[in-house]
Enzyme design. Sequence first.
Site: not given
Length: 261
Positions: A62, A146, A221, A228
């Site tokens: 990322d 991405e 959760c 990041d």
Amino acid sequence: MRVPKMEPIKARIHREVVGKVKSITLEADAAGDYYAAVLWEDGLAEKEPLKEIYEDQVIGIDVGIKDLLTESNGRKEPNPRHLKHARKVLRRRCRQFSRTQKGSRRREKARRRLARAHKRVANARTDNLHKVSSRLVNESQALAAESLRIINMLKNHHLAESIADAAWGELLRMIAYKMKREGKYFIQIDTFYPSSKMCSCCGFKLEKLDLATREWACPHCGAHHDRDGNAAANIRAEGIRILRAEGLPVLRREMSSPNAR
């Protein structure tokens, strides 16, 4: 170096040319340095793509501004911010250039000084990107990232300079051709995939996540996430899913028991 219709040119050859030379392209940059790009056929066959890969050899990345990139294994690559560190020198060179008279020799000398200062920044950035991309390629069999619409992102006047200095597009381009050259896989997932807003532990998706929020806890959760790192983990999982959907075996290594004989 011999070029048609020219005398032999003295050149610094940084890489041995092995094979048949097809073309030589000469060019000069703004700093007054000349370069020759040599295209030749080496006769070597391209590497065959890997027939299978292992999950622990798949890395999700990322990209960002504070850190150049964050890997799914938790490693962060710092952003060198070359332009920011060279700003003082560039401003001084710009002032020197603006004070010269048009058409004078001093103006041309100042122009070349300014061009060399910009060239040093560009060379430092390119060198760092090559080192980072080569390390990622050597440490993995598949990389997932991405698909970024960088042109649209540059319309943000607050972040445009930092985004351009990070050179995400060039980094991803280097990764893509180096992975292909080694017979490995580079997957770019959809731009609108919610990698940052989705919990990498349970899959819960937040409705909204501000850019200023760097850490968050999953309300389902309770897992605590670095923004990041969580995005990189989700990108890796989506990359593995895409590879398997395309029919490539992505295997898990069997852990041997310490009591096994």
